[in-house]
Design a protein around this motif. Structure first.
Motif, PDB file in Angstrom:
ATOM      1  N   LEU A   7       0.852  -1.179   0.000  1.00 53.40           N
ATOM      2  CA  LEU A   7       0.000   0.000   0.000  1.00 53.40           C
ATOM      3  C   LEU A   7       0.894   1.236   0.000  1.00 53.40           C
ATOM      4  O   LEU A   7       1.894   1.275   0.717  1.00 53.40           O
ATOM      5  CB  LEU A   7      -0.909   0.009   1.226  1.00 53.40           C
ATOM      6  N   PRO A   8       0.561   2.247  -0.810  1.00 56.39           N
ATOM      7  CA  PRO A   8       1.378   3.468  -0.808  1.00 56.39           C
ATOM      8  C   PRO A   8       1.469   4.039   0.608  1.00 56.39           C
ATOM      9  O   PRO A   8       0.524   3.947   1.395  1.00 56.39           O
ATOM     10  CB  PRO A   8       0.605   4.415  -1.735  1.00 56.39           C
ATOM     11  N   ALA A   9       2.601   4.641   0.928  1.00 51.18           N
ATOM     12  CA  ALA A   9       2.853   5.141   2.284  1.00 51.18           C
ATOM     13  C   ALA A   9       1.783   6.116   2.759  1.00 51.18           C
ATOM     14  O   ALA A   9       1.332   6.039   3.905  1.00 51.18           O
ATOM     15  CB  ALA A   9       4.233   5.794   2.350  1.00 51.18           C
ATOM     16  N   ALA A  10       1.354   7.019   1.889  1.00 49.99           N
ATOM     17  CA  ALA A  10       0.336   8.001   2.295  1.00 49.99           C
ATOM     18  C   ALA A  10      -0.996   7.313   2.601  1.00 49.99           C
ATOM     19  O   ALA A  10      -1.674   7.664   3.573  1.00 49.99           O
ATOM     20  CB  ALA A  10       0.154   9.059   1.215  1.00 49.99           C
ATOM     21  N   LEU A  11      -1.357   6.320   1.802  1.00 50.20           N
ATOM     22  CA  LEU A  11      -2.598   5.582   2.042  1.00 50.20           C
ATOM     23  C   LEU A  11      -2.493   4.770   3.324  1.00 50.20           C
ATOM     24  O   LEU A  11      -3.420   4.732   4.141  1.00 50.20           O
ATOM     25  CB  LEU A  11      -2.913   4.669   0.851  1.00 50.20           C
ATOM     26  N   ARG A  12      -1.359   4.140   3.523  1.00 48.66           N
ATOM     27  CA  ARG A  12      -1.140   3.372   4.754  1.00 48.66           C
ATOM     28  C   ARG A  12      -1.236   4.277   5.984  1.00 48.66           C
ATOM     29  O   ARG A  12      -1.831   3.908   6.989  1.00 48.66           O
ATOM     30  CB  ARG A  12       0.202   2.654   4.710  1.00 48.66           C
ATOM     31  N   ALA A  13      -0.693   5.475   5.896  1.00 49.35           N
ATOM     32  CA  ALA A  13      -0.786   6.428   7.012  1.00 49.35           C
ATOM     33  C   ALA A  13      -2.242   6.809   7.269  1.00 49.35           C
ATOM     34  O   ALA A  13      -2.661   6.926   8.425  1.00 49.35           O
ATOM     35  CB  ALA A  13       0.052   7.669   6.715  1.00 49.35           C
ATOM     36  N   GLU A  14      -3.009   6.981   6.193  1.00 49.50           N
ATOM     37  CA  GLU A  14      -4.440   7.270   6.350  1.00 49.50           C
ATOM     38  C   GLU A  14      -5.151   6.127   7.062  1.00 49.50           C
ATOM     39  O   GLU A  14      -5.978   6.347   7.940  1.00 49.50           O
ATOM     40  CB  GLU A  14      -5.100   7.457   4.980  1.00 49.50           C
ATOM     41  N   LEU A  15      -4.843   4.910   6.654  1.00 47.52           N
ATOM     42  CA  LEU A  15      -5.473   3.741   7.279  1.00 47.52           C
ATOM     43  C   LEU A  15      -5.053   3.622   8.738  1.00 47.52           C
ATOM     44  O   LEU A  15      -5.877   3.278   9.595  1.00 47.52           O
ATOM     45  CB  LEU A  15      -5.139   2.465   6.510  1.00 47.52           C
ATOM     46  N   ASP A  16      -3.787   3.922   9.029  1.00 48.72           N
ATOM     47  CA  ASP A  16      -3.317   3.888  10.415  1.00 48.72           C
ATOM     48  C   ASP A  16      -4.121   4.846  11.283  1.00 48.72           C
ATOM     49  O   ASP A  16      -4.468   4.535  12.422  1.00 48.72           O
ATOM     50  CB  ASP A  16      -1.828   4.246  10.497  1.00 48.72           C
ATOM     51  N   GLU A  17      -4.431   6.011  10.741  1.00 45.25           N
ATOM     52  CA  GLU A  17      -5.229   6.987  11.484  1.00 45.25           C
ATOM     53  C   GLU A  17      -6.687   6.539  11.558  1.00 45.25           C
ATOM     54  O   GLU A  17      -7.342   6.645  12.593  1.00 45.25           O
ATOM     55  CB  GLU A  17      -5.117   8.362  10.820  1.00 45.25           C
ATOM     56  N   LEU A  18      -7.199   5.999  10.470  1.00 41.90           N
ATOM     57  CA  LEU A  18      -8.591   5.555  10.397  1.00 41.90           C
ATOM     58  C   LEU A  18      -8.916   4.501  11.461  1.00 41.90           C
ATOM     59  O   LEU A  18      -9.937   4.596  12.148  1.00 41.90           O
ATOM     60  CB  LEU A  18      -8.875   4.988   8.996  1.00 41.90           C
ATOM     61  N   VAL A  19      -8.058   3.520  11.618  1.00 49.12           N
ATOM     62  CA  VAL A  19      -8.351   2.428  12.557  1.00 49.12           C
ATOM     63  C   VAL A  19      -8.413   2.897  14.006  1.00 49.12           C
ATOM     64  O   VAL A  19      -9.010   2.233  14.845  1.00 49.12           O
ATOM     65  CB  VAL A  19      -7.364   1.241  12.407  1.00 49.12           C
ATOM     66  N   THR A  20      -7.833   4.060  14.295  1.00 46.40           N
ATOM     67  CA  THR A  20      -7.880   4.566  15.676  1.00 46.40           C
ATOM     68  C   THR A  20      -9.282   5.008  16.083  1.00 46.40           C
ATOM     69  O   THR A  20      -9.539   5.198  17.267  1.00 46.40           O
ATOM     70  CB  THR A  20      -6.907   5.750  15.881  1.00 46.40           C
ATOM     71  N   HIS A  21     -10.171   5.160  15.123  1.00 48.11           N
ATOM     72  CA  HIS A  21     -11.538   5.609  15.397  1.00 48.11           C
ATOM     73  C   HIS A  21     -12.508   4.456  15.647  1.00 48.11           C
ATOM     74  O   HIS A  21     -13.712   4.694  15.798  1.00 48.11           O
ATOM     75  CB  HIS A  21     -12.057   6.469  14.242  1.00 48.11           C
ATOM     76  N   TYR A  22     -12.013   3.247  15.687  1.00 44.86           N
ATOM     77  CA  TYR A  22     -12.859   2.065  15.847  1.00 44.86           C
ATOM     78  C   TYR A  22     -12.401   1.255  17.054  1.00 44.86           C
ATOM     79  O   TYR A  22     -11.211   1.180  17.335  1.00 44.86           O
ATOM     80  CB  TYR A  22     -12.796   1.197  14.579  1.00 44.86           C
TER      81      TYR A  22
END
Length: 160
Positions: A7-22
């Motif tokens: 996964l591109p680094a920027a997308l992976r960083a987005e997903l890393d932030e996203l999972v913190t909301h669940y």
């Protein structure tokens, strides 16, 4: 199975932030699939599904099961614009077949296919929850309800 992509680094960083909301990491799977589809070409290639599975610590078949269940996920290449036409009983009784025929005629895309110019994909979907305002379609994520020939021509003409 194919080899997963990175996964591109920027997308992976987005997903890393996203999972913190669940409360559980895996609960973010659907929004993660949305972001991957948006970011990686408008569809979810097998290697993308495998990369998402690896990211969430899931088996690829589990991610495929989710992606193949929901009509908003595309498992093969699609056109620039996607028209998802409800053909369930309420829409069908109120003219969905006419809407399907008109959409295919205007876009040049066959039902379940993409137009030769790659601009349009037309696909039938089951109920999208707008039964009181049938017939309806979703164009690029926006619902259009109470459709008739004039509305379909105006909506699609505005995109062309």
């Amino acid at each position: 199975m194919t080899a997963p992509i990175e996964l591109p680094a920027a997308l992976r960083a987005e997903l890393d932030e996203l999972v913190t909301h669940y409360p559980k990491r895996q609960a973010a799977l659907i929004p993660a699939l949305h972001r991957c589809q948006e970011e990686l070409g408008g569809w979810l290639a097998p290697e993308t599904l495998e990369a998402v599975a690896a990211y969430f610590g899931l088996e690829p078949v589990e991610v495929f099961g989710v992606a193949s269940f929901y009509p908003m996920f595309h498992l093969r290449p699609v056109g620039k614009h996607v028209v998802s036409i409800c053909h369930n009983i309420s829409c069908d009784l109120r003219g969905a077949q006419d809407v399907i025929a008109q959409v295919c005629q205007i876009t040049g895309a066959p039902l379940r296919g993409t137009s030769p110019d790659g601009k349009w994909t037309v696909k039938p979907v089951e109920c999208q929850g707008a039964c009181a305002n049938a017939p309806m379609f979703d164009l690029d994520g926006v619902y259009h309800e109470d459709l008739d020939a004039q509305k379909v021509a105006k909506i699609l003409g505005g995109v062309r």
